[in-house]
Design an enzyme around this catalytic site. Structure first.
Site, mmCIF file in Angstrom:
data_model
loop_
_atom_site.group_PDB
_atom_site.id
_atom_site.type_symbol
_atom_site.label_atom_id
_atom_site.label_comp_id
_atom_site.label_asym_id
_atom_site.label_seq_id
_atom_site.Cartn_x
_atom_site.Cartn_y
_atom_site.Cartn_z
ATOM 1 N N ARG A 282 -17.235 -1.060 5.042
ATOM 2 C CA ARG A 282 -18.564 -0.814 5.618
ATOM 3 C C ARG A 282 -19.065 -1.841 6.626
ATOM 4 O O ARG A 282 -19.768 -1.444 7.558
ATOM 5 C CB ARG A 282 -19.568 -0.605 4.476
ATOM 6 C CG ARG A 282 -19.345 0.741 3.784
ATOM 7 C CD ARG A 282 -19.922 0.789 2.399
ATOM 8 N NE ARG A 282 -19.210 -0.117 1.492
ATOM 9 C CZ ARG A 282 -19.534 -0.311 0.224
ATOM 10 N NH1 ARG A 282 -20.561 0.355 -0.287
ATOM 11 N NH2 ARG A 282 -18.840 -1.136 -0.533
ATOM 12 N N LYS B 171 -6.560 1.342 6.431
ATOM 13 C CA LYS B 171 -6.271 1.713 5.034
ATOM 14 C C LYS B 171 -6.711 3.155 4.831
ATOM 15 O O LYS B 171 -7.859 3.508 5.102
ATOM 16 C CB LYS B 171 -7.032 0.807 4.066
ATOM 17 C CG LYS B 171 -6.794 1.187 2.603
ATOM 18 C CD LYS B 171 -7.309 0.123 1.660
ATOM 19 C CE LYS B 171 -8.744 0.297 1.257
ATOM 20 N NZ LYS B 171 -8.979 1.400 0.304
ATOM 21 N N ASP C 9 -3.263 3.593 0.353
ATOM 22 C CA ASP C 9 -3.820 3.060 -0.898
ATOM 23 C C ASP C 9 -3.981 4.190 -1.912
ATOM 24 O O ASP C 9 -5.071 4.716 -2.109
ATOM 25 C CB ASP C 9 -5.175 2.412 -0.548
ATOM 26 C CG ASP C 9 -5.917 1.859 -1.748
ATOM 27 O OD1 ASP C 9 -5.290 1.629 -2.797
ATOM 28 O OD2 ASP C 9 -7.141 1.648 -1.624
ATOM 29 N N LYS D 53 -2.476 3.963 -5.155
ATOM 30 C CA LYS D 53 -2.466 3.355 -6.498
ATOM 31 C C LYS D 53 -1.695 4.186 -7.512
ATOM 32 O O LYS D 53 -2.242 4.643 -8.527
ATOM 33 C CB LYS D 53 -3.902 3.143 -6.997
ATOM 34 C CG LYS D 53 -4.753 2.237 -6.120
ATOM 35 C CD LYS D 53 -6.090 1.950 -6.777
ATOM 36 C CE LYS D 53 -6.965 1.026 -5.976
ATOM 37 N NZ LYS D 53 -7.516 1.601 -4.737
ATOM 38 N N ASP E 200 2.433 6.160 -13.156
ATOM 39 C CA ASP E 200 3.003 7.281 -13.922
ATOM 40 C C ASP E 200 4.324 6.790 -14.514
ATOM 41 O O ASP E 200 4.636 5.593 -14.424
ATOM 42 C CB ASP E 200 3.196 8.499 -12.991
ATOM 43 C CG ASP E 200 3.126 9.824 -13.743
ATOM 44 O OD1 ASP E 200 3.690 9.906 -14.859
ATOM 45 O OD2 ASP E 200 2.524 10.780 -13.235
ATOM 46 N N THR F 69 -11.661 -4.090 -10.015
ATOM 47 C CA THR F 69 -12.867 -4.936 -10.063
ATOM 48 C C THR F 69 -14.020 -4.226 -10.770
ATOM 49 O O THR F 69 -14.994 -4.855 -11.158
ATOM 50 C CB THR F 69 -13.313 -5.377 -8.649
ATOM 51 O OG1 THR F 69 -13.187 -4.272 -7.770
ATOM 52 C CG2 THR F 69 -12.472 -6.522 -8.150
HETATM 53 O O1 C5P Z 1 -16.863 -1.077 2.360
HETATM 54 P P1 C5P Z 1 -16.136 -2.199 1.702
HETATM 55 O O2 C5P Z 1 -15.819 -3.370 2.648
HETATM 56 O O3 C5P Z 1 -16.779 -2.657 0.426
HETATM 57 O O4 C5P Z 1 -14.719 -1.542 1.341
HETATM 58 C C1 C5P Z 1 -13.735 -2.228 0.613
HETATM 59 C C2 C5P Z 1 -12.534 -1.347 0.424
HETATM 60 O O5 C5P Z 1 -11.642 -2.009 -0.447
HETATM 61 C C3 C5P Z 1 -12.829 0.009 -0.203
HETATM 62 O O6 C5P Z 1 -11.873 0.947 0.319
HETATM 63 C C4 C5P Z 1 -12.598 -0.227 -1.672
HETATM 64 O O7 C5P Z 1 -12.216 0.920 -2.353
HETATM 65 C C5 C5P Z 1 -11.446 -1.236 -1.623
HETATM 66 N N1 C5P Z 1 -11.322 -2.079 -2.811
HETATM 67 C C6 C5P Z 1 -12.332 -2.919 -3.261
HETATM 68 N N2 C5P Z 1 -12.150 -3.686 -4.381
HETATM 69 C C7 C5P Z 1 -10.989 -3.641 -5.034
HETATM 70 C C8 C5P Z 1 -9.955 -2.816 -4.601
HETATM 71 C C9 C5P Z 1 -10.157 -2.040 -3.473
HETATM 72 O O8 C5P Z 1 -13.392 -2.974 -2.650
HETATM 73 N N3 C5P Z 1 -10.815 -4.422 -6.082
#
Ligand code: C5P
Length: 232
Positions: A211, A32, A59, A61, A64, A119
Site C-alpha cells: 500500500r 509479487k 506468493d 504459500k 500439502d 504474522t
Molecule cells: O500493503 P502492505 O505493504 O502492508 O503489503 C504487504 C504485503 O506483504 C501483502 O501482500 C501481505 O500479504 C504480505 N505479507 C505481510 N506480512 C507477512 C507476510 C506477507 O504483510 N508476514
C-alpha cells in the site's frame, strides 16, 4: 539477484494490475502476485507480467503432502517465475520435494522461500490452536533453520528478524521482509514496521511493499523513493 524492492500487487483483476503497472514506464518493478490475483486470473497473468518485463515473486504459500507439492512446483517452474514460496510447517520432506519439483530439466530453478509462522498468528493463538509452546522467536528461528537445512534459499520474515536470521542461517540465506512503511507514512494494519532505509541497514535482501506504493497519490514516485532508500 541483488537487493530489490518487490511491489505487492494485491489487486483482484488483470485490469487493475495492468493499469497500475502501466504507470511504470522507466524501471519495471519486481512484482509479487498473491493468491487473490492468481486465483482471479490464473497463470495467464503471470505470463503476461513476465512478458512485460517484470520479475515475479509468486506468493502462493504451498502446504500439502510432498508428492502434491512436488508436482505443483513443477508446474509453477514452467511459468518462469523468479521466486516462489511454501509453508515451512509442511516440514522437511515437503520442502525437499518442492525443490525437486521446482528444478527444471536444465538444472535451473526459481528461488524457493519459506513462510514461518504467519504474522497474524500470535503466541496465544500458537499455543491454543497449534499446541506449540515455545516462544515465537524461537519457533521462527527453528523454522528458518529447518528450511535452510532442507535446501531452501530463504524465508519471509519481519524486517526486525532479518538480522537474527542472517546470524543463525548465514548471510546468504535470503530474508524477504514485508511490513515496510515510510517514516512519514500511514502504518495501516501492520504492527511492526521499518522504513526502507532501516530495512537496508539491518540487511534485508528484498523488501515487499504494498500500500505505501499501490495506494500512493503518485505510485511511481513512492516506488522510486523505496528504491532510493533501499537499493542505492
Ligand atoms: O500493503 P502492505 O505493504 O502492508 O503489503 C504487504 C504485503 O506483504 C501483502 O501482500 C501481505 O500479504 C504480505 N505479507 C505481510 N506480512 C507477512 C507476510 C506477507 O504483510 N508476514
Amino acid at each position: 539477484m541483488g537487493k530489490d524492492v518487490i511491489v505487492a500487487c494485491d489487486f483482484s483483476s488483470k485490469e487493475q494490475v495492468l493499469s497500475f503497472l502501466d504507470q511504470f514506464t522507466d524501471r519495471k518493478p519486481f512484482v509479487k502476485i498473491g493468491m487473490e490475483l492468481y486465483y482471479a486470473e490464473g497463470p495467464a497473468i503471470v505470463r503476461e507480467l513476465k512478458a512485460r518485463g517484470h520479475k515475479i515473486f509468486l506468493d502462493l504459500k504451498l502446504h500439502d503432502i510432498p508428492n502434491t507439492v512436488k508436482k505443483s512446483m513443477a508446474v509453477l517452474s514452467r511459468l518462469d517465475v523468479d521466486i516462489t514460496n511454501l509453508h515451512a510447517a509442511g516440514a522437511t520432506n515437503m520442502m525437499k520435494a518442492a525443490l525437486e519439483g521446482l528444478t527444471r530439466p536444465d538444472g535451473t530453478r526459481p528461488l524457493l522461500i519459506a513462510v514461518t509462522q504467519l504474522t497474524s498468528t500470535d503466541q496465544e493463538t500458537m499455543e491454543r490452536d497449534l499446541l506449540i509452546h515455545e516462544p515465537m522467536d524461537q519457533v521462527v528461528m527453528h523454522y528458518a533453520e529447518t528450511a535452510k537445512n532442507a535446501g531452501l534459499d530463504g524465508i519471509v520474515c519481519s524486517p526486525l528478524e532479518a538480522e537474527k536470521v542472517h546470524n543463525r542461517c548465514g548471510k546468504n540465506f535470503l530474508t524477504i521482509t514485508p511490513g515496510v512503511r515510510f517514516a512519514d507514512g500511514e502504518i495501516g494494519d501492520q504492527k511492526r514496521v521499518m522504513t526502507p532505509a532501516q530495512a537496508k541497514a539491518i540487511g534485508s535482501d528484498y523488501i515487499v511493499v504494498g500500500r505505501p506504493i499501490t495506494a500512493a497519490a503518485d505510485p511511481v514516485a513512492a516506488y522510486n523513493r523505496c528504491v532510493a532508500e533501499f537499493c542505492d
